[in-house]
Design a protein around this motif. Sequence first.
Motif, PDB file in Angstrom:
ATOM      1  N   VAL A  49       0.834  -1.204   0.000  1.00 40.10           N
ATOM      2  CA  VAL A  49       0.000   0.000   0.000  1.00 40.10           C
ATOM      3  C   VAL A  49       0.868   1.252   0.000  1.00 40.10           C
ATOM      4  CG1 VAL A  49      -1.670   1.320   1.353  1.00 40.10           C
ATOM      5  CG2 VAL A  49      -1.943  -1.152   1.113  1.00 40.10           C
ATOM      6  N   SER A  50       1.947   1.232   0.776  1.00 37.92           N
ATOM      7  CA  SER A  50       2.818   2.418   0.869  1.00 37.92           C
ATOM      8  C   SER A  50       3.546   2.702  -0.445  1.00 37.92           C
ATOM      9  CB  SER A  50       3.849   2.217   1.992  1.00 37.92           C
ATOM     10  OG  SER A  50       3.209   2.000   3.231  1.00 37.92           O
ATOM     11  N   SER A  51       3.729   1.671  -1.273  1.00 38.93           N
ATOM     12  CA  SER A  51       4.443   1.856  -2.534  1.00 38.93           C
ATOM     13  C   SER A  51       3.568   2.391  -3.662  1.00 38.93           C
ATOM     14  CB  SER A  51       5.075   0.532  -2.970  1.00 38.93           C
ATOM     15  OG  SER A  51       4.070  -0.431  -3.262  1.00 38.93           O
ATOM     16  N   ILE A  52       2.260   2.536  -3.425  1.00 41.64           N
ATOM     17  CA  ILE A  52       1.364   3.053  -4.465  1.00 41.64           C
ATOM     18  C   ILE A  52       1.688   4.524  -4.723  1.00 41.64           C
ATOM     19  CG2 ILE A  52      -1.047   3.510  -5.071  1.00 41.64           C
ATOM     20  CD1 ILE A  52      -1.831   1.167  -3.303  1.00 41.64           C
ATOM     21  N   ALA A  92      -3.078  -2.583  -6.993  1.00 40.02           N
ATOM     22  CA  ALA A  92      -1.726  -2.039  -7.025  1.00 40.02           C
ATOM     23  C   ALA A  92      -0.820  -2.684  -5.990  1.00 40.02           C
ATOM     24  CB  ALA A  92      -1.775  -0.526  -6.813  1.00 40.02           C
ATOM     25  N   ALA A  93      -1.393  -3.043  -4.850  1.00 40.96           N
ATOM     26  CA  ALA A  93      -0.597  -3.630  -3.766  1.00 40.96           C
ATOM     27  C   ALA A  93      -0.514  -5.145  -3.846  1.00 40.96           C
ATOM     28  CB  ALA A  93      -1.194  -3.227  -2.416  1.00 40.96           C
ATOM     29  N   SER A  94      -1.225  -5.768  -4.784  1.00 42.00           N
ATOM     30  CA  SER A  94      -1.328  -7.229  -4.800  1.00 42.00           C
ATOM     31  C   SER A  94       0.013  -7.958  -4.976  1.00 42.00           C
ATOM     32  CB  SER A  94      -2.318  -7.675  -5.879  1.00 42.00           C
ATOM     33  OG  SER A  94      -1.933  -7.213  -7.143  1.00 42.00           O
ATOM     34  N   PRO A  95       0.996  -7.452  -5.754  1.00 44.24           N
ATOM     35  CA  PRO A  95       2.273  -8.190  -5.810  1.00 44.24           C
ATOM     36  C   PRO A  95       2.938  -8.329  -4.447  1.00 44.24           C
ATOM     37  CG  PRO A  95       2.130  -6.629  -7.635  1.00 44.24           C
ATOM     38  CD  PRO A  95       0.983  -6.340  -6.740  1.00 44.24           C
ATOM     39  N   GLY A 103       3.839 -11.505   0.862  1.00 43.22           N
ATOM     40  CA  GLY A 103       3.508 -11.758   2.261  1.00 43.22           C
ATOM     41  C   GLY A 103       2.737 -13.051   2.449  1.00 43.22           C
ATOM     42  N   LEU A 104       1.796 -13.323   1.543  1.00 41.91           N
ATOM     43  CA  LEU A 104       1.016 -14.562   1.640  1.00 41.91           C
ATOM     44  C   LEU A 104       1.898 -15.793   1.468  1.00 41.91           C
ATOM     45  CD1 LEU A 104      -2.195 -13.560  -0.364  1.00 41.91           C
ATOM     46  CD2 LEU A 104      -1.998 -13.881   2.106  1.00 41.91           C
ATOM     47  N   VAL A 136      -3.776 -14.813 -10.628  1.00 39.08           N
ATOM     48  CA  VAL A 136      -4.362 -13.550 -10.164  1.00 39.08           C
ATOM     49  C   VAL A 136      -3.641 -12.360 -10.775  1.00 39.08           C
ATOM     50  CG1 VAL A 136      -4.714 -12.076  -8.138  1.00 39.08           C
ATOM     51  CG2 VAL A 136      -5.275 -14.504  -8.024  1.00 39.08           C
ATOM     52  N   LEU A 137      -2.323 -12.378 -10.762  1.00 42.48           N
ATOM     53  CA  LEU A 137      -1.573 -11.245 -11.294  1.00 42.48           C
ATOM     54  C   LEU A 137      -1.690 -11.150 -12.800  1.00 42.48           C
ATOM     55  CD1 LEU A 137       1.648 -11.276  -9.071  1.00 42.48           C
ATOM     56  CD2 LEU A 137      -0.464  -9.979  -8.781  1.00 42.48           C
TER      57      LEU A 137
END
Length: 270
Positions: A159-162, A188-191, A196-197, A263-264
């Motif tokens: 999220v912070s990298s968006i 945007a944060a999914s990668p 993390g997952l 997903v990506l």
Amino acid sequence: MSELSLEKSAISVNSGFEKSLKVLQALILPIAFIALWAVASALQWLDPKLIPSPLTVLGGAIQSFSQPELWQGFVASLSRNFTGYAIGASLGVAFGVALGTTRWVSWIFAPSFNVLRQVSLFAWLPLISTFLGYGNGAKILFITLSVFYPVALHSLEGVSSISAKYSEVARVYQFPKLYTYRKLILPAASPQIFVGLQLGLIFAWLATVGSEFLLANYGVGLGNLVIRGREQFNVSLIILGMLSIGIVGVILNSILARIERKVLRWQQRS
């Protein structure tokens, strides 16, 4: 048309060859290790009471597969793993995204989160066992904690990298909050979220086996299988348990890697 089909078939052949090469590459060391083990056993370089031969281990594995205790251990370990992973991953993504997008959440929770994530995972076990004992709930809570921190941290980083440009567009066009999260923040944060997952899945399986080792007074599981082999001085059972733990870990990570690619890829197409 025929040239296009030939090109597609050539691509599929190359892809299949690359996959086969990767499988072969992954099997080189295990095959070499088993061959060296077999030679050392045949030449009696190893004490068969301490380290049995591969054939002895294989015979013990075949015998164990016919017993219900092994399958009960698989089911119990996977059930704990999936339950703890689902809870920890859900809370981790939600908390990480909220921490990165909501000021009051960051103001209240960020300092405590940064301190608590420095605490070693296994340092939680005495506290957990004090309040919850050695039951299944204690193990699931331990797995949940092991997943929560890496997932929350990488979700926060994602999220912070968006880019601030996207947030500015959302403000200018007055996008609804739910729409902004669904169409802007999460894609945007999914990668980073998937990083993390994946780490959370590794930690979850380690915590599953670790909790069965350290909270071994209750239930069944693959960790308990290894402990029982140690108590009975059954090296074949210990090796079977270790191999089962490793194989399950590899399968779980490969499944999540496939989901991530799909997903990506969907995200890029959209």
